[in-house]
Design a protein around this motif. Structure first.
Motif, PDB file in Angstrom:
ATOM      1  N   ALA A 363       0.825  -1.211   0.000  1.00  0.00           N
ATOM      2  CA  ALA A 363       0.000   0.000   0.000  1.00  0.00           C
ATOM      3  C   ALA A 363       0.859   1.261   0.000  1.00  0.00           C
ATOM      4  CB  ALA A 363      -0.932  -0.003   1.210  1.00  0.00           C
ATOM      5  N   GLY A 364       1.962   1.236   0.772  1.00  0.00           N
ATOM      6  CA  GLY A 364       2.838   2.396   0.814  1.00  0.00           C
ATOM      7  C   GLY A 364       3.456   2.696  -0.536  1.00  0.00           C
ATOM      8  N   LYS A 397       2.792  -6.714  -6.654  1.00  0.00           N
ATOM      9  CA  LYS A 397       1.432  -6.722  -6.107  1.00  0.00           C
ATOM     10  C   LYS A 397       0.848  -5.312  -6.053  1.00  0.00           C
ATOM     11  CE  LYS A 397      -0.285  -9.837  -5.530  1.00  0.00           C
ATOM     12  NZ  LYS A 397      -0.896 -10.724  -6.546  1.00  0.00           N
ATOM     13  N   GLY A 398       1.714  -4.292  -5.899  1.00  0.00           N
ATOM     14  CA  GLY A 398       1.226  -2.923  -5.968  1.00  0.00           C
ATOM     15  C   GLY A 398       0.680  -2.599  -7.347  1.00  0.00           C
ATOM     16  N   MET A 526      20.785   4.487  -0.990  1.00  0.00           N
ATOM     17  CA  MET A 526      19.914   5.539  -1.501  1.00  0.00           C
ATOM     18  C   MET A 526      18.927   5.001  -2.550  1.00  0.00           C
ATOM     19  SD  MET A 526      18.947   8.491  -0.982  1.00  0.00           S
ATOM     20  CE  MET A 526      20.191   8.762   0.286  1.00  0.00           C
ATOM     21  N   SER A 527      17.736   5.600  -2.569  1.00  0.00           N
ATOM     22  CA  SER A 527      16.705   5.256  -3.555  1.00  0.00           C
ATOM     23  C   SER A 527      15.642   6.344  -3.500  1.00  0.00           C
ATOM     24  CB  SER A 527      16.080   3.891  -3.248  1.00  0.00           C
ATOM     25  OG  SER A 527      15.384   3.931  -2.009  1.00  0.00           O
ATOM     26  N   MET A 528      14.561   6.165  -4.271  1.00  0.00           N
ATOM     27  CA  MET A 528      13.448   7.116  -4.216  1.00  0.00           C
ATOM     28  C   MET A 528      12.381   6.693  -3.199  1.00  0.00           C
ATOM     29  SD  MET A 528      14.997   7.454  -7.239  1.00  0.00           S
ATOM     30  CE  MET A 528      15.358   8.625  -8.551  1.00  0.00           C
ATOM     31  N   TYR A 529      12.286   5.398  -2.895  1.00  0.00           N
ATOM     32  CA  TYR A 529      11.340   4.890  -1.897  1.00  0.00           C
ATOM     33  C   TYR A 529      11.808   3.491  -1.526  1.00  0.00           C
ATOM     34  CZ  TYR A 529       6.847   4.360   0.550  1.00  0.00           C
ATOM     35  OH  TYR A 529       5.868   4.221   1.509  1.00  0.00           O
ATOM     36  N   GLY A 654       9.872   5.550   3.430  1.00  0.00           N
ATOM     37  CA  GLY A 654       9.458   4.153   3.420  1.00  0.00           C
ATOM     38  C   GLY A 654       8.505   3.903   4.567  1.00  0.00           C
ATOM     39  N   PRO A 655       7.654   2.882   4.471  1.00  0.00           N
ATOM     40  CA  PRO A 655       6.599   2.690   5.476  1.00  0.00           C
ATOM     41  C   PRO A 655       7.085   1.997   6.748  1.00  0.00           C
ATOM     42  CG  PRO A 655       6.441   0.994   3.794  1.00  0.00           C
ATOM     43  CD  PRO A 655       7.561   1.906   3.365  1.00  0.00           C
TER      44      PRO A 655
END
Length: 679
Positions: A363-364, A397-398, A526-529, A654-655
């Motif tokens: 979901a995040g 799955k997202g 490092m990343s975007m999410y 991140g969630p």
């Protein structure tokens, strides 16, 4: 130093054999139980256990009331050498009124008596016929066995780090139980003497009440219920005893109606509650103190001292521990020490945990990707290892849940100097099976050029005009104990450069790696999410297996299980001459199950190094670890945890999925240059 070693406070809750309206025999039954719990700090017995709860109109008889007072004196005399605070229920006549009361006895003395506040007088209950409610207007003291004893609903009992509040049965079932106010006033151990009959479904509700009250009050909550020896004229009492701590049941007894045959005699349970953990939670949950204005009255605190507890056998009464005395030797804990605090035991609870975590991750990520342009690719480096696999599954799955094609995902494999055929095959099979777009980039030529630009001799090798394959062959001759941080970091940063140049990059690093700083700054860091940001390493494997069995068919399912069985490695150092992975992360850092155990108890519980080591020695890990391994790994944890906060201070979004998170925006704000001298 706490009076109780590592803050572990031992409680026994018991349902003794009961003889209806026979206080003398009931006193002897209670005394017999106290002998079975000689090392407890508190012994809790049921409501009106001196007289029996079901004496009915006999409560109005002077012989029963006199015999109950005599029974209290008998229990006090017989337990004068017992170390525990003993709490029993009895009917007590005071100034012309009769109270349903709890007496706290210690070392031959009645320290205080607390009356019941809420009297059930409905359906099968009839207490209002006999008793008066404690409402704050009762006498402040009463005479008992020639002594003046504190009496009232404003009593707390304190010994060292334990402050004890007492309520009786129906008190707990009220909208604002007395124990709630006692907790606000400082009580961290709450006791309930009860007589709760068994009817269909009541045990579940009773358990929920005890568990939720311990959680709301950030306290330990012990409950002792009357047993089946009470009169069965109209109802049957189950003997249900429970001990909970901050929303978790530590122990509970069997009871009538649990699917087993009824029993004769006493039943009892014992557990250690962790006062240090409760104190930590109250300190950090600052809203707890906001309730102080709700207190309707000041509380009288009655101090008492317990003899020192130790793992050594006792042959005679011990003196009370003085404030400046050496702390007692720690006794073995009477509570389960979860070796894997992030991972429930296999079964329905583990499946539910995995399902919840995976759904939060999915979901995040889906929300974040929904804010991108529709033609923006979701890029992920797929190594064939656990972490990248879990992140890829969340992305798939997202996409499925939002109706996006899986081809929106670009999986990139970037084999380097330490990539094994096993992980490369797993990565290729996974991407093909999931139906995403894939790309393969050999990073070795770029890395070789970077080494030359830096004038660096990787792993001591003079490059000269070597090509990639010649250099790869030369790596086989490098001894296994030779390391080169630049050699590793260049590979990690080249991979990040290639990913970042292609689109929205999904990070893969997990919570355990963040804690230990096991990443390359501005590389895989490092990343975007990052959907794995608060997933510990010990849980990742179970999540991959869960997703494999729940969401995917063959052959993807088999590929996922193969990945879940792969040793953990960053694959940045050269392979062995036979092509096998030579860089084993756990051989370098120590077992991840130990690191996750340390992480939970440092960040979630705020425990000291000494207490964490003590708990680790009593936890059942996947294999036994000697003290040297535990101590060495714990030192590695602290050293790396403090040294790598600078990486955690700038992690991607991140969630949060569990009670422990290291996000600098959320749960963990720590100076990057903090000293660990106190740790």
């Amino acid at each position: 130093m706490s009076l109780f070693p590592f803050g572990l406070f031992r409680i026994t809750a018991a349902a003794p054999e009961v003889f209806v309206a026979d206080p003398a025999r009931n006193a002897e039954a209670i005394i017999a139980v106290t002998r079975q719990a000689s090392d407890s700090d508190v012994l809790l017995f049921p409501e009106l256990c001196i007289s029996s709860y079901t004496a009915a109109d006999l409560f109005g008889q002077t012989p029963l009331l006199d015999a109950s007072r005599e029974a209290i004196s008998r229990i006090a005399e017989a337990t004068a050498e017992h170390r525990a605070l003993i709490v029993v229920g009895l009917p007590l006549a005071v100034d012309g009124s009769l109270y349903n009361a709890a007496a706290a006895i210690h070392r031959g003395e009645v320290l205080g008596i607390v009356p019941k506040q809420y009297l059930p007088t409905y359906r099968e209950f009839y207490e209002g016929r006999w008793f008066r409610s404690g409402d704050g207007h009762e006498p402040a003291t009463l005479e008992l066995a020639g002594s003046e004893v504190p009496f009232g609903i404003d009593l707390l009992f304190r010994c060292g780090g334990a402050t004890i509040g007492i309520e009786i049965c129906e008190d707990l079932w009220m909208p604002i139980p007395p124990s709630s106010l006692q907790a606000i006033a400082g009580a961290n151990v709450l006791l309930n003497l009860s007589a709760s009959n068994e009817v269909v479904g009541k045990a579940r509700w009773r358990t929920d009440l005890v568990v939720s009250q311990s959680g709301r009050c950030l306290a330990a909550y012990a409950y002792a219920g009357a047993g089946p020896d009470e009169s069965t004229t109209d109802v049957v009492f189950g003997g249900h005893c429970l001990i909970a701590e901050n929303g978790v049941v530590l122990e509970q007894s069997r009871r009538v109606g649990d699917g087993q045959l009824p029993w004769r005699g006493a039943s009892l349970i014992t557990a250690d509650v962790d006062l240090e953990r409760l104190d930590h939670d109250r300190r950090t949950q600052t809203s707890f103190d906001d309730a102080l204005p709700l207190l309707p009255r000041p509380y009288r605190v009655i101090e008492f001292s317990l003899p020192a507890s130790s793992s050594a056998p006792k042959t005679e009464a011990e003196p009370a521990l003085e404030a400046d005395a050496a702390p007692p030797l720690p006794r073995p804990p009477r509570r389960r020490i979860p070796a894997h605090p992030f991972v429930p035991a296999p079964g329905p609870e583990l499946d539910a945990r995995c399902g919840e975590v995976f759904a939060i991750q999915t979901a995040g990520l889906a929300k974040r990707v929904s804010r991108l342009s529709e033609d923006s690719p979701l890029v992920i480096g797929v190594s064939g290892g656990l972490d990248s696999t879990l992140a890829l599954l969340a992305a798939v799955k997202g996409c499925d849940s939002y109706g996006w094609p899986r081809t929106r995902i670009l999986g990139v494999t970037m084999p380097g100097f330490g990539t094994s055929a096993h992980t490369r095959t797993s990565a290729d099979d996974l991407m093909e099976g999931l139906g995403i777009r894939s790309e393969a980039i050999d990073i070795r030529p770029l890395c070789l050029e970077a080494f030359r630009s830096l004038d660096h001799r990787p792993l001591g090798i003079q490059l000269g005009d070597m090509d990639v394959e010649t250099f790869q062959q030369a790596l086989v001759e490098v001894p296994a104990d030779v390391t080169d941080l630049v050699f590793e970091n260049v590979q990690a940063r080249v991979r990040t450069f290639l990913l970042m140049s292609r689109g929205f990059v999904l990070g893969t690093g997990d919570l355990s790696e963040q804690a230990l700083g096991w990443s390359t700054y501005n590389g895989d860091h490092m990343s975007m999410y990052n959907v794995n940001t608060s997933v510990p390493k010990t849980l990742v494997r179970f999540l991959v297996r869960y997703a494999a069995d729940r969401y995917f068919e063959s052959p993807v399912r088999e590929t996922l299980h193969r990945i879940a069985d792969t040793p953990i490695s960053p694959e940045l150092l050269p392979l062995s001459s036979s092509g096998e992975i030579r860089q084993d992360t756990e051989a370098t850092l120590g077992p991840y199950e130990l690191h996750d155990f340390f992480l939970f108890n440092v960040v979630r519980n705020g425990f000291s190094r000494e207490k964490i080591a003590y708990l680790a020695r009593h936890a059942k890990f996947s294999e036994p670890y000697d003290e040297a391994t535990i101590d060495r790994t714990l030192e590695t944890f602290y050293r790396r945890f403090f040294a790598n906060q600078f990486k955690r201070s700038c992690v991607p979004d991140g969630p949060k999925v569990g009670s422990v998170s290291l996000s600098p925006r959320g749960d963990w704000r720590m100076p990057s240059d903090a000293s660990r001298g106190a740790f």
